[in-house]
Each structure stands twice: as C-alpha cells, then as structure tokens.
Design a protein around this motif. Structure first.
Motif, PDB file in Angstrom:
ATOM      1  N   THR A 243       0.836  -1.210   0.000  1.00 52.90           N
ATOM      2  CA  THR A 243       0.000   0.000   0.000  1.00 52.90           C
ATOM      3  C   THR A 243       0.863   1.250   0.000  1.00 52.90           C
ATOM      4  OG1 THR A 243      -1.761  -1.159   1.193  1.00 52.90           O
ATOM      5  CG2 THR A 243      -1.791   1.248   1.256  1.00 52.90           C
ATOM      6  N   HIS A 244       1.923   1.263   0.796  1.00 57.17           N
ATOM      7  CA  HIS A 244       2.837   2.416   0.846  1.00 57.17           C
ATOM      8  C   HIS A 244       3.430   2.705  -0.531  1.00 57.17           C
ATOM      9  CE1 HIS A 244       6.114   5.074   2.069  1.00 57.17           C
ATOM     10  NE2 HIS A 244       6.962   4.239   1.485  1.00 57.17           N
ATOM     11  N   TYR A 245       3.943   1.664  -1.186  1.00 59.08           N
ATOM     12  CA  TYR A 245       4.536   1.858  -2.510  1.00 59.08           C
ATOM     13  C   TYR A 245       3.481   2.300  -3.527  1.00 59.08           C
ATOM     14  CZ  TYR A 245       8.810  -0.550  -0.941  1.00 59.08           C
ATOM     15  OH  TYR A 245       9.962  -0.903  -0.294  1.00 59.08           O
ATOM     16  N   TYR A 246       2.298   1.706  -3.440  1.00 59.70           N
ATOM     17  CA  TYR A 246       1.261   2.008  -4.433  1.00 59.70           C
ATOM     18  C   TYR A 246       0.783   3.459  -4.312  1.00 59.70           C
ATOM     19  CZ  TYR A 246      -2.817   1.355  -7.413  1.00 59.70           C
ATOM     20  OH  TYR A 246      -3.727   1.468  -8.435  1.00 59.70           O
ATOM     21  N   LEU A 247       0.619   3.927  -3.086  1.00 55.37           N
ATOM     22  CA  LEU A 247       0.115   5.287  -2.888  1.00 55.37           C
ATOM     23  C   LEU A 247       1.147   6.355  -3.243  1.00 55.37           C
ATOM     24  CD1 LEU A 247      -1.975   4.862   0.394  1.00 55.37           C
ATOM     25  CD2 LEU A 247      -2.782   4.992  -1.975  1.00 55.37           C
ATOM     26  N   GLN A 248       2.383   5.948  -3.482  1.00 59.59           N
ATOM     27  CA  GLN A 248       3.372   6.890  -4.006  1.00 59.59           C
ATOM     28  C   GLN A 248       3.115   7.204  -5.472  1.00 59.59           C
ATOM     29  OE1 GLN A 248       7.175   5.034  -3.160  1.00 59.59           O
ATOM     30  NE2 GLN A 248       7.276   5.925  -1.122  1.00 59.59           N
ATOM     31  N   LYS A 249       2.333   6.343  -6.137  1.00 59.75           N
ATOM     32  CA  LYS A 249       2.042   6.519  -7.555  1.00 59.75           C
ATOM     33  C   LYS A 249       0.598   6.902  -7.816  1.00 59.75           C
ATOM     34  CE  LYS A 249       5.506   3.250  -9.313  1.00 59.75           C
ATOM     35  NZ  LYS A 249       6.162   4.190 -10.256  1.00 59.75           N
ATOM     36  N   SER A 250      -0.310   6.513  -6.927  1.00 60.54           N
ATOM     37  CA  SER A 250      -1.732   6.675  -7.188  1.00 60.54           C
ATOM     38  C   SER A 250      -2.466   7.072  -5.918  1.00 60.54           C
ATOM     39  CB  SER A 250      -2.313   5.364  -7.730  1.00 60.54           C
ATOM     40  OG  SER A 250      -3.714   5.450  -7.841  1.00 60.54           O
ATOM     41  N   SER A 251      -3.546   7.844  -6.083  1.00 58.62           N
ATOM     42  CA  SER A 251      -4.402   8.201  -4.949  1.00 58.62           C
ATOM     43  C   SER A 251      -5.561   7.223  -4.800  1.00 58.62           C
ATOM     44  CB  SER A 251      -4.951   9.619  -5.131  1.00 58.62           C
ATOM     45  OG  SER A 251      -5.715   9.707  -6.337  1.00 58.62           O
ATOM     46  N   GLN A 252      -5.646   6.263  -5.712  1.00 54.94           N
ATOM     47  CA  GLN A 252      -6.723   5.280  -5.679  1.00 54.94           C
ATOM     48  C   GLN A 252      -6.402   4.163  -4.681  1.00 54.94           C
ATOM     49  OE1 GLN A 252      -9.569   5.794  -7.520  1.00 54.94           O
ATOM     50  NE2 GLN A 252      -8.559   7.732  -7.983  1.00 54.94           N
ATOM     51  N   PRO A 253      -7.431   3.477  -4.162  1.00 57.75           N
ATOM     52  CA  PRO A 253      -7.189   2.357  -3.247  1.00 57.75           C
ATOM     53  C   PRO A 253      -6.415   1.245  -3.944  1.00 57.75           C
ATOM     54  CG  PRO A 253      -9.509   3.017  -3.211  1.00 57.75           C
ATOM     55  CD  PRO A 253      -8.872   3.738  -4.355  1.00 57.75           C
ATOM     56  N   VAL A 254      -5.622   0.509  -3.180  1.00 54.92           N
ATOM     57  CA  VAL A 254      -4.818  -0.553  -3.775  1.00 54.92           C
ATOM     58  C   VAL A 254      -5.695  -1.731  -4.212  1.00 54.92           C
ATOM     59  CG1 VAL A 254      -4.288  -1.726  -1.601  1.00 54.92           C
ATOM     60  CG2 VAL A 254      -2.672  -1.854  -3.512  1.00 54.92           C
ATOM     61  N   ALA A 255      -6.835  -1.964  -3.560  1.00 56.89           N
ATOM     62  CA  ALA A 255      -7.819  -2.988  -3.964  1.00 56.89           C
ATOM     63  C   ALA A 255      -7.164  -4.343  -4.226  1.00 56.89           C
ATOM     64  CB  ALA A 255      -8.585  -2.517  -5.207  1.00 56.89           C
ATOM     65  N   LEU A 256      -6.490  -4.856  -3.201  1.00 56.61           N
ATOM     66  CA  LEU A 256      -5.711  -6.087  -3.341  1.00 56.61           C
ATOM     67  C   LEU A 256      -5.996  -7.026  -2.186  1.00 56.61           C
ATOM     68  CD1 LEU A 256      -3.278  -7.676  -4.666  1.00 56.61           C
ATOM     69  CD2 LEU A 256      -1.820  -6.426  -3.054  1.00 56.61           C
ATOM     70  N   ASP A 257      -6.277  -8.282  -2.498  1.00 55.41           N
ATOM     71  CA  ASP A 257      -6.379  -9.338  -1.488  1.00 55.41           C
ATOM     72  C   ASP A 257      -5.066 -10.110  -1.456  1.00 55.41           C
ATOM     73  OD1 ASP A 257      -8.992  -8.687  -0.875  1.00 55.41           O
ATOM     74  OD2 ASP A 257      -9.856 -10.195  -2.215  1.00 55.41           O
ATOM     75  N   ILE A 258      -4.469 -10.214  -0.270  1.00 53.54           N
ATOM     76  CA  ILE A 258      -3.271 -11.032  -0.091  1.00 53.54           C
ATOM     77  C   ILE A 258      -3.687 -12.306   0.629  1.00 53.54           C
ATOM     78  CG2 ILE A 258      -0.966 -11.181   0.926  1.00 53.54           C
ATOM     79  CD1 ILE A 258      -0.794  -8.150   0.793  1.00 53.54           C
ATOM     80  N   ILE A 259      -3.595 -13.427  -0.070  1.00 54.46           N
ATOM     81  CA  ILE A 259      -3.988 -14.719   0.478  1.00 54.46           C
ATOM     82  C   ILE A 259      -2.757 -15.617   0.409  1.00 54.46           C
ATOM     83  CG2 ILE A 259      -5.599 -16.639   0.325  1.00 54.46           C
ATOM     84  CD1 ILE A 259      -7.504 -14.776  -1.158  1.00 54.46           C
ATOM     85  N   PRO A 260      -2.099 -15.849   1.538  1.00 48.65           N
ATOM     86  CA  PRO A 260      -0.820 -16.560   1.492  1.00 48.65           C
ATOM     87  C   PRO A 260      -0.884 -17.905   0.780  1.00 48.65           C
ATOM     88  CG  PRO A 260      -1.131 -15.577   3.651  1.00 48.65           C
ATOM     89  CD  PRO A 260      -2.419 -15.386   2.907  1.00 48.65           C
ATOM     90  N   VAL A 261      -1.886 -18.726   1.104  1.00 49.10           N
ATOM     91  CA  VAL A 261      -2.015 -20.059   0.501  1.00 49.10           C
ATOM     92  C   VAL A 261      -3.370 -20.143  -0.186  1.00 49.10           C
ATOM     93  CG1 VAL A 261      -2.088 -22.539   0.929  1.00 49.10           C
ATOM     94  CG2 VAL A 261      -0.507 -21.100   2.227  1.00 49.10           C
ATOM     95  N   ILE A 262      -3.355 -20.449  -1.471  1.00 56.17           N
ATOM     96  CA  ILE A 262      -4.570 -20.402  -2.279  1.00 56.17           C
ATOM     97  C   ILE A 262      -4.517 -21.525  -3.301  1.00 56.17           C
ATOM     98  CG2 ILE A 262      -3.693 -18.934  -4.147  1.00 56.17           C
ATOM     99  CD1 ILE A 262      -6.244 -17.257  -3.912  1.00 56.17           C
ATOM    100  N   ASN A 263      -5.657 -21.946  -3.804  1.00 59.20           N
ATOM    101  CA  ASN A 263      -5.649 -22.921  -4.898  1.00 59.20           C
ATOM    102  C   ASN A 263      -5.063 -22.287  -6.155  1.00 59.20           C
ATOM    103  OD1 ASN A 263      -6.635 -25.073  -3.483  1.00 59.20           O
ATOM    104  ND2 ASN A 263      -8.760 -24.714  -4.034  1.00 59.20           N
ATOM    105  N   SER A 264      -5.647 -21.148  -6.566  1.00 64.65           N
ATOM    106  CA  SER A 264      -5.219 -20.438  -7.767  1.00 64.65           C
ATOM    107  C   SER A 264      -5.700 -19.000  -7.660  1.00 64.65           C
ATOM    108  CB  SER A 264      -5.811 -21.105  -9.013  1.00 64.65           C
ATOM    109  OG  SER A 264      -5.893 -20.210 -10.101  1.00 64.65           O
ATOM    110  N   THR A 265      -4.812 -18.050  -7.906  1.00 59.68           N
ATOM    111  CA  THR A 265      -5.230 -16.647  -7.840  1.00 59.68           C
ATOM    112  C   THR A 265      -6.267 -16.339  -8.922  1.00 59.68           C
ATOM    113  OG1 THR A 265      -3.302 -16.003  -9.182  1.00 59.68           O
ATOM    114  CG2 THR A 265      -3.089 -15.828  -6.780  1.00 59.68           C
ATOM    115  N   ASN A 266      -6.096 -16.916 -10.115  1.00 59.65           N
ATOM    116  CA  ASN A 266      -7.101 -16.716 -11.165  1.00 59.65           C
ATOM    117  C   ASN A 266      -8.452 -17.276 -10.744  1.00 59.65           C
ATOM    118  OD1 ASN A 266      -5.400 -15.436 -13.017  1.00 59.65           O
ATOM    119  ND2 ASN A 266      -6.078 -16.711 -14.716  1.00 59.65           N
TER     120      ASN A 266
END
Length: 321
Positions: free
Chosen positions: A73-96
């Motif tokens: 989020t810190h890195y993203y907000l250096q480029k954009s004022s929009q929300p990062v809108a990201l889910d971080i799921i450490p273990v997942i079947n498939s991100t797609n």
C-alpha cells in the motif's frame, strides 16, 4: 480447510534467516515439539527448503521476502491516490480461480496475490509450479463492456507492461515471447494466463494471471520442463505495487484504443524477432522466420518470402535451433 495461521507464523519467524530451535518455537506457540514438527511438514509441502541442525534448530535454506499489505500500500500510494484494492492470500488454490469465483463482488482493477498456489495453472490447463515465497503469483480483474472480442491482443499488452516493469526494477534485458511469456537470456521467466467469462455481445469478465520467477530453486522437472530463469533479488512488495499501477493504467488505455495503442512497443521487446522459429499446432510443426506481429496480435511467420499471420490459443512458439 485446516487452519494455516500457525505454519504461516513459523515461516514469518524463520524469515529472519536465523536458526530457531524446536523448543523456542514450541514455547512461542504453547505446544509440544511434535506439534512444531507437524507445522514444519506442512511448510515443506509448500516447497520451502529448510535446514534442520541438531542443537540449533530450523533455518530457511533461502531468504524470503514475504508479501506485506502495508508495504504494498505504501509503494502504491506513491504513484496513485486510488485504493490498492488487493487481497493477499498466502495459501490459495489459484489466484485466477479465486477471482473467477468472486466475479459478482469485483470491480475493475481488483487483484489477488499469493505466496503459494496449490493448483496454479498455465495455458491449456497445464500445472504451474508455485513454491511458497520464491516467485510472484498475481491476478487482476477487469470488466470489458465491449465484450470478449474487445480482449484481442490483451495477453500481448500485459506482456509488454510486465516486461517494462521488470526491466525498470531489475535493470535486465527482459523480452516478450508470443503469445504469453516473458524471457530472460532466452529462458522462460514468466507466464501470463488470460481467462474470460462472458458471451459474445455481452460484458466480458477478464481475469489476467501472471507467474514470475524470482528466486526459484530446484523446480519439479515433471512440471517445469523447459529452460527457465530467475529475475533475482528485488523487493516483491514494490514489484506488486508497480505491476498493479502500470497494468491498471494500461487497461484504461486498452479499453479505449485496443492493442493498436501498444503495437509499436512489441517489436523492441520481441525475443524471437527475425529468428528461425517453429510453430507447434497439435501434431503439426511449421518452420519459418518470426517477423513480429500485426495489429490483431497475430504472429507473422515468413516462409519462402511469404508472410502468414497465425493466431489462436493452441499454438506454441519455439526457437528452431
């Protein structure tokens, strides 16, 4: 599904690169050494290599740069004022698959990133080798109002954007390979998988997944069966932020202008430009010289002075050595 919080916590503790004894870990979790051994077994199943030394304990064989929501989020907000809108799921079947399963709740630009995929996939249903923390597994959703036909050339555009981001962060000569891979030193560095839900004439729900090799060690040769390369040590959190920002910017442009707006950027990055290649279409092998792509994203193959465009999801491109 079993609770993975404690194995993940063990990884976080070990990520400092030091030895941690079984007694120390057992004390932290308030369990027995046998309980810690169960966590260690799970961690190893995720592809993490651990050293186990009597009298010292456990140590990661390789350092891990874990994904961190605050850092991204810190890195993203250096480029954009929009929300990062990201889910971080450490273990997942498939991100797609995670995004495809949640289309009703998504807005354009929503993304998902994981440390480990239990069922990662590439083109044509192939398995994607996804060890924990070694690479990057990221998927992004976009809604195309014009329908599936408007997605023509999308995987090529994504390849261009990802290559440019990786070149900027690593300083290395990253190339694109038609139709959906990135190469470094003539070896596969990353793959892109675009999946579309929607019918002709209707809205297209597009999920764009990418797997990027960063610090992969000893991959399963039954899954990774071609020459591969690693990008090396870069900040994965910075990489996620930069990819999300630049991909979202590019997708806004793509919606308005299509792939034509990106065509000129392909040729300087094309790994096989003007090289002898072979196309594999089922059991058929077609040889020629690669001459770039056209505005529709078709590969242009020259044979005996004649250039023929090839396009389709069942074509594989290889160097003709």
């Amino acid at each position: 599904m079993r609770d993975l919080a404690n194995p993940l916590k063990v990884i976080e503790i070990l990520s400092d690169g030091h030895f941690h004894s079984g007694e120390e870990l057992a004390s932290i979790f308030g369990i027995t050494r046998a309980g810690i051994n169960k966590y260690i077994k799970v961690i190893r199943q995720w592809g993490i290599e651990l050293s186990s030394v009597q009298g010292k304990g456990y140590q990661l064989a390789y350092p891990l740069n874990l994904l961190n929501e605050q850092k991204i989020t810190h890195y993203y907000l250096q480029k954009s004022s929009q929300p990062v809108a990201l889910d971080i799921i450490p273990v997942i079947n498939s991100t797609n698959q995670y995004l495809l399963d949640n289309l009703a709740e998504l807005s354009s630009g929503n993304a998902c990133v994981a440390e480990f995929q239990q069922a990662g996939r590439g083109r044509r249903g192939r398995q994607w080798f996804s060890p924990f923390g070694s690479n990057l597994y990221l998927s992004l959703y976009w809604r195309l109002e014009q329908g599936p036909a408007a997605a023509m050339g999308l995987s090529l555009m994504i390849g261009i954007v990802v290559a440019k981001v990786l070149r900027e962060l690593s300083g290395q000569d990253i190339k694109v390979k038609w139709p959906n891979d990135l190469y470094l030193d003539d070896k596969k560095l990353a793959g892109i998988l675009v999946e579309i839900a929607g019918k002709a004439g209707d809205i297209a729900h597009v999920v764009m997944g990418m797997g990027i090799n960063l610090n992969m060690h000893n991959p399963d040769s039954g899954i990774v069966n071609q020459a591969w390369s690693n990008l090396g040590n870069i900040d994965r959190n910075l990489l996620v932020a930069n990819l999300l920002y630049h991909l979202r910017q590019a997708l806004v442009c793509f919606e308005k202008q299509g792939f034509a707006a990106f065509l000129a950027e392909w040729n300087p990055l094309d790994n096989f430009a003007n090289r002898p290649v072979k196309l594999i279409i089922g059991e058929t092998v077609i040889k020629g010289v690669a001459r770039g792509i056209n505005q529709q994203g078709a590969l242009l193959l020259e044979q005996n002075g004649q250039i023929t465009p090839y396009i389709g999801g069942e074509i594989s491109l290889r160097a003709d050595n």
